[in-house]
Design an enzyme around this catalytic site. Structure first.
Site, PDB file in Angstrom:
ATOM      1  CG  HIS A 121      -0.223  -0.089   2.525  1.00 24.93           C
ATOM      2  ND1 HIS A 121       0.278   1.008   3.181  1.00 24.93           N
ATOM      3  CD2 HIS A 121       0.081  -1.165   3.298  1.00 24.93           C
ATOM      4  CE1 HIS A 121       0.836   0.624   4.316  1.00 24.93           C
ATOM      5  NE2 HIS A 121       0.744  -0.680   4.413  1.00 24.93           N
ATOM      6  CG  ASP A 122      -0.424   4.194   1.243  1.00 27.17           C
ATOM      7  OD1 ASP A 122      -1.328   4.835   0.692  1.00 27.17           O
ATOM      8  OD2 ASP A 122      -0.598   3.520   2.274  1.00 27.17           O
ATOM      9  N   GLY A 139       5.085  -1.085   2.564  1.00 24.56           N
ATOM     10  CA  GLY A 139       4.256   0.096   2.430  1.00 24.56           C
ATOM     11  C   GLY A 139       5.024   1.399   2.422  1.00 24.56           C
TER      12      GLY A 139
END
Length: 264
Positions: A121-122, A139
């Site tokens: 994520h991200d 992440g």
């Protein structure tokens, strides 16, 4: 749409260009958008708020847009954005972002992503990168343009990898890696600069000499980080055409966190 195999399950709300090809047993969710010329292999799952650009080639058993593996995630409509002309090989897993990290996981253009690569994520990945088999980034990792990650590279969360960098096979990267640096090891240590990669990309001899001088300031002359940055300001007077390369390094070093530091 004759390019979609009869066994594929494509939600009626999904937006696929008429030229998109979808293989057998692939599942595509309602919030997915796929642009012209992209091909999706068999047995893929593309879900979440996922947007895929033009002329990508996505191989079988790939999972794109699944919810992230952050325990704080509460179902917010975060995104996965994939640009143009990327190759994404088998068993790759790319997750949507989180509200805390900006809400977006992004893969740029012209990237070569080999089997079993993972974007958590991200993560923000630039253009023209190569992720070899099983390269995994946690992440909030930021990867600059033209970076090459060797097979089985693992990158700690919140680490940044500067443009034109490279890692060796099995590298565990726990700190920021400045532009042009080659690292290797567990944990990673800076070994050299990616001189051969720069030559292949058309860097002049003067620009490569400037990169060597930056490496010397950072790693060879026992300078503090501030002293190294100060020395680098003199390089454009010594090496023609290196202004943008020095600025790239200076901007990267200016964004260091005390927690991560740089790879040594």
């Amino acid at each position: 749409m004759s390019n979609i195999h009869p066994s594929a399950v494509v939600d009626p709300a999904a937006e696929l260009d008429s030229s998109v090809t979808v293989g057998p047993y692939t599942v595509i969710g309602p919030h997915v958008r796929i642009d012209a010329g992209t091909s999706i292999g068999p047995h893929c799952v593309i879900e979440g708020h996922t947007t895929i650009g033009r002329d990508n080639r996505i191989f079988q058993f790939t999972s794109l847009g699944a919810i992230n593996q952050d325990k704080k995630y509460a179902g917010e409509p975060c995104e996965l954005l994939i640009g143009d002309r990327n190759t994404i090989r088998e068993f790759s897993t790319y997750h949507i972002g989180t509200v805390q990290g900006g809400g977006v996981t992004r893969l740029g253009n012209d990237n070569w992503m080999m089997a079993y690569t993972h974007l958590a994520h991200d993560c923000l990945v630039g253009n023209h990168t190569i992720f070899a088999n099983n390269a995994q980034i946690a992440g909030h990792v930021v990867v600059g343009d033209w970076v090459i990650l060797g097979a089985y590279t693992c990158v700690h969360q919140f680490v940044r990898i500067g443009a034109h960098g490279m890692t060796g096979m099995g590298t565990v990267l726990l700190a920021d890696q400045p532009p042009f640096v080659m690292s290797e090891g567990h944990p990673a240590a800076a070994r050299s600069m990616n001189f051969e990669g720069l030559r292949r990309r058309g860097f002049s001899a003067a620009r490569i000499a400037a990169v060597k001088a930056m490496h010397k300031a950072l790693y060879r002359d026992n300078l503090t980080l501030e002293q190294a940055k100060e020395r680098m300001t003199e390089l454009p007077q010594r090496f023609e055409g290196c202004e943008a390369d020095v600025q790239l390094m200076q901007v990267f070093l200016g964004g260091l966190s005390a927690q991560r530091g740089i790879v040594r």
